[in-house]
Design a protein around this motif. Structure first.
Motif, PDB file in Angstrom:
ATOM      1  N   ALA A   1       0.705  -1.026  -0.068  1.00  0.00           N
ATOM      2  CA  ALA A   1       0.158  -0.511  -0.177  1.00  0.00           C
ATOM      3  C   ALA A   1       1.121   0.880  -0.258  1.00  0.00           C
ATOM      4  O   ALA A   1       0.485   2.606  -1.164  1.00  0.00           O
ATOM      5  N   ALA A   2       1.523   1.254   0.747  1.00  0.00           N
ATOM      6  CA  ALA A   2       3.298   2.191   0.480  1.00  0.00           C
ATOM      7  C   ALA A   2       3.661   2.700  -0.646  1.00  0.00           C
ATOM      8  O   ALA A   2       4.327   3.883  -1.171  1.00  0.00           O
ATOM      9  N   ARG A   3       4.183   1.525  -0.664  1.00  0.00           N
ATOM     10  CA  ARG A   3       5.359   1.336  -1.662  1.00  0.00           C
ATOM     11  C   ARG A   3       4.146   0.179  -3.156  1.00  0.00           C
ATOM     12  O   ARG A   3       4.920  -0.783  -2.626  1.00  0.00           O
ATOM     13  N   PRO A   4       3.708   0.626  -3.778  1.00  0.00           N
ATOM     14  CA  PRO A   4       3.350  -0.560  -4.460  1.00  0.00           C
ATOM     15  C   PRO A   4       4.481  -0.878  -6.321  1.00  0.00           C
ATOM     16  O   PRO A   4       3.234  -2.275  -6.563  1.00  0.00           O
ATOM     17  N   GLU A   5       5.467  -0.289  -6.280  1.00  0.00           N
ATOM     18  CA  GLU A   5       6.747  -1.587  -6.524  1.00  0.00           C
ATOM     19  C   GLU A   5       7.198  -2.333  -6.078  1.00  0.00           C
ATOM     20  O   GLU A   5       7.760  -3.464  -6.991  1.00  0.00           O
TER      21      GLU A   5
END
Length: 136
Positions: free
Chosen positions: A21-25
């Motif tokens: 959620a914070a870093r979709p990568e």
């Protein structure tokens, strides 16, 4: 059902879900959902964040649910999500990304199935453990 094992699976998926959620990568790159420069398009990130939040919510439910039907229900939601992800990713990802993504989704779902079927503290049935300890 092995509640301790299921809670560990739930905790791991909750942490991973929050990370996505914070870093979709973290989900986009291994799934091949990046552009030619390895960047995640804004639209892709927007689409992946809810998956991370779903995983965080279900994982948290697995950690906090009382043992018994509530934990089994939270785990069933985890299994359905993982196997659903495997079906969708298998049908839509580029061929070279399909197998690893499906394997990861099926693997996490399988861990939850194992936790539902496993007896706490080991393998075997309750009956065979009693025999091993000298009683029946």
């Amino acid at each position: 059902m092995d509640a301790r094992f299921l809670r560990a699976v739930g905790a791991a998926t909750a942490v991973y879900g929050l990370a996505v959620a914070a870093r979709p990568e973290y989900l986009a790159r291994p799934s091949g959902l990046t552009d030619g420069f390895g960047e995640v398009a804004k639209e892709t990130a927007t689409s992946l964040r809810p998956i991370g939040l779903r995983d965080a919510a279900i994982g948290t439910a697995m950690v906090l649910a009382p043992s018994g039907p509530a934990l089994a229900t939270a785990t069933a939601a985890r299994i359905a999500s993982d196997f659903g992800d495997a079906l969708l990713l298998g049908a839509t990802l580029p061929p070279w990304r399909r197998a690893p993504a499906v394997a990861v989704s099926v693997g996490w779902g399988a861990l939850s199935v194992i936790g539902l079927l496993r007896t706490p503290g080991g393998t075997g049935s309750r009956c065979s453990r009693r025999r091993h300890r000298g009683g029946h």
